[in-house]
Design an enzyme around this catalytic site. Structure first.
Site, PDB file in Angstrom:
ATOM      1  N   HIS A   3     -25.844  -3.063  -7.352  1.00 44.42           N
ATOM      2  CA  HIS A   3     -26.533  -4.189  -6.723  1.00 44.42           C
ATOM      3  C   HIS A   3     -26.154  -4.315  -5.255  1.00 44.42           C
ATOM      4  O   HIS A   3     -25.063  -3.935  -4.842  1.00 44.42           O
ATOM      5  CB  HIS A   3     -26.325  -5.512  -7.496  1.00 44.42           C
ATOM      6  CG  HIS A   3     -24.995  -6.165  -7.340  1.00 44.42           C
ATOM      7  ND1 HIS A   3     -24.218  -6.525  -8.421  1.00 44.42           N
ATOM      8  CD2 HIS A   3     -24.300  -6.574  -6.254  1.00 44.42           C
ATOM      9  CE1 HIS A   3     -23.125  -7.111  -7.987  1.00 44.42           C
ATOM     10  NE2 HIS A   3     -23.149  -7.155  -6.674  1.00 44.42           N
TER      11      HIS A   3
ATOM     12  N   ASP B 101     -26.073 -13.956   0.566  1.00 45.18           N
ATOM     13  CA  ASP B 101     -26.210 -14.636  -0.720  1.00 45.18           C
ATOM     14  C   ASP B 101     -25.220 -15.790  -0.873  1.00 45.18           C
ATOM     15  O   ASP B 101     -24.279 -15.945  -0.082  1.00 45.18           O
ATOM     16  CB  ASP B 101     -26.048 -13.635  -1.879  1.00 45.18           C
ATOM     17  CG  ASP B 101     -24.857 -12.700  -1.700  1.00 45.18           C
ATOM     18  OD1 ASP B 101     -23.979 -12.998  -0.872  1.00 45.18           O
ATOM     19  OD2 ASP B 101     -24.797 -11.679  -2.396  1.00 45.18           O
TER      20      ASP B 101
ATOM     21  N   ASN C 268     -22.660  -1.866 -10.388  1.00 47.31           N
ATOM     22  CA  ASN C 268     -23.932  -1.465 -11.012  1.00 47.31           C
ATOM     23  C   ASN C 268     -25.001  -1.126  -9.971  1.00 47.31           C
ATOM     24  O   ASN C 268     -26.172  -0.980 -10.301  1.00 47.31           O
ATOM     25  CB  ASN C 268     -24.420  -2.579 -11.945  1.00 47.31           C
ATOM     26  CG  ASN C 268     -24.671  -3.893 -11.205  1.00 47.31           C
ATOM     27  OD1 ASN C 268     -24.543  -3.957  -9.994  1.00 47.31           O
ATOM     28  ND2 ASN C 268     -25.030  -4.926 -11.941  1.00 47.31           N
TER      29      ASN C 268
ATOM     30  N   GLU D  68     -29.938  -7.443  -8.539  1.00 44.36           N
ATOM     31  CA  GLU D  68     -29.384  -6.750  -9.690  1.00 44.36           C
ATOM     32  C   GLU D  68     -30.371  -5.691 -10.206  1.00 44.36           C
ATOM     33  O   GLU D  68     -31.588  -5.819  -9.995  1.00 44.36           O
ATOM     34  CB  GLU D  68     -29.138  -7.773 -10.813  1.00 44.36           C
ATOM     35  CG  GLU D  68     -28.106  -8.847 -10.459  1.00 44.36           C
ATOM     36  CD  GLU D  68     -26.678  -8.379 -10.678  1.00 44.36           C
ATOM     37  OE1 GLU D  68     -26.400  -7.169 -10.566  1.00 44.36           O
ATOM     38  OE2 GLU D  68     -25.824  -9.246 -10.957  1.00 44.36           O
TER      39      GLU D  68
HETATM   40  C1  GLP Z   1     -20.840  -9.527  -4.921  1.00 46.16           C
HETATM   41  C2  GLP Z   1     -21.690  -9.737  -3.679  1.00 46.16           C
HETATM   42  C3  GLP Z   1     -22.116  -8.429  -3.054  1.00 46.16           C
HETATM   43  C4  GLP Z   1     -20.925  -7.502  -2.957  1.00 46.16           C
HETATM   44  C5  GLP Z   1     -20.416  -7.193  -4.335  1.00 46.16           C
HETATM   45  C6  GLP Z   1     -19.245  -6.226  -4.347  1.00 46.16           C
HETATM   46  O1  GLP Z   1     -21.561  -9.475  -6.091  1.00 46.16           O
HETATM   47  N1  GLP Z   1     -22.857 -10.506  -3.943  1.00 46.16           N
HETATM   48  O2  GLP Z   1     -22.687  -8.688  -1.777  1.00 46.16           O
HETATM   49  O3  GLP Z   1     -21.292  -6.334  -2.297  1.00 46.16           O
HETATM   50  O4  GLP Z   1     -19.994  -8.413  -4.918  1.00 46.16           O
HETATM   51  O5  GLP Z   1     -18.057  -6.919  -4.151  1.00 46.16           O
HETATM   52  P1  GLP Z   1     -16.681  -6.280  -3.770  1.00 46.16           P
HETATM   53  O6  GLP Z   1     -16.795  -5.937  -2.338  1.00 46.16           O
HETATM   54  O7  GLP Z   1     -15.678  -7.356  -4.006  1.00 46.16           O
HETATM   55  O8  GLP Z   1     -16.501  -5.088  -4.625  1.00 46.16           O
END
Ligand code: GLP
Length: 242
Positions: free
Chosen positions: A138, A67, A136, A143
């Protein structure tokens, strides 16, 4: 599904990197699906160490990132493009032409997203997809919703995600409200999936995910339960409510 619980973030990261390294050693032209966020940073550090100290070779590997924030240029320090070069690509011998990260500035998003999926197919699909998980549920930026989109697409971020990701920005207002993300179908097509979760703030979602006997688009990660080759690696904090 295989679930590993490791002592802490460092042990989780080492375990994940070892799985990556084994796959690259078996198939040097591995097609990697890569993720951003704080979770995979330790895995990337370990892969860099393996490259420098053990000669782990990325010269034939191909990567596709999950992404990118929509509206951020690739050289913006908050962009996922910038993140990937800082945290991995600048430190291993992957060829820049083999790196694919959604472009957050395209205008014809629909055509662009279709091409991104076609490009993945051209390489024979993703061999190993690394995933973090949002609080959440995702994955990528898919989402929770009534319906999930199969292919790569432009999506609105939820308030939860904007709040959670605002820690990387000066204020929540600066967090982009949209992103381009691989869809749930693009992710599910990966041959092997590795999901990492670390820290207390992931304990609730991991318990929800692993203790549930249903799949729901309201917890996008729950769809992974339908995939034939998923490995989950958590640290003890993330596993504490399971
Ligand atoms: C973002 C990314 C996800 C990631 C998530 C969790 O929203 N798009 O790919 O898994 O954050 O992030 P973190 O690893 O910082 O908790």
């Amino acid at each position: 599904m295989q679930v590993f619980i490791e002592k802490d973030y460092s042990a989780m990261s080492k375990k994940a990197a070892q799985i990556f390294a084994n796959e690259i050693q078996q198939k040097p032209d591995l097609v990697l699906g890569l993720a951003t966020g704080s979770t995979p940073i330790g895995t990337y550090q370990e892969l860099i160490r393996m490259h420098k100290e053990e000669g782990l070779d990325f010269s034939k590997a191909v990567s596709f990132n999950l992404d990118e924030y929509y509206g951020l240029a690739s050289d913006n320090p908050q962009s996922y493009n910038y993140f990937m070069f800082e945290n991995l690509f600048n430190h291993v011998n992957i060829k820049k032409e083999n790196v694919h990260i959604p472009n957050g500035l395209v205008s014809d998003v629909e055509t662009y997203c279709k091409q991104y999926d076609e490009e993945i197919e051209k390489y024979g699909g993703i061999d190993l997809q690394l995933l973090g998980i949002g609080v959440n549920g995702h994955i990528g930026f898919n989402e929770p919703a009534e319906e999930l989109v199969l292919g790569t697409h432009l999506t609105d971020l939820t308030e939860d995600t904007i709040k959670a990701n605002s820690r990387f920005f000066d204020s929540p207002e600066e967090v982009p409200t949209k992103a381009i993300t691989m869809g749930i179908g693009s992710i599910m097509k990966a041959k092997k999936i590795l999901l990492l979760a670390s820290g207390k703030n992931k304990a609730e979602i991991m318990a929800k995910l692993l203790n549930s006997d249903v799949v729901t688009t309201k917890v996008p990660a729950s769809l992974l339960m339908l995939h034939p080759d998923v490995t989950i690696i958590m640290d003890e904090e993330a596993a504490s409510l399971c």
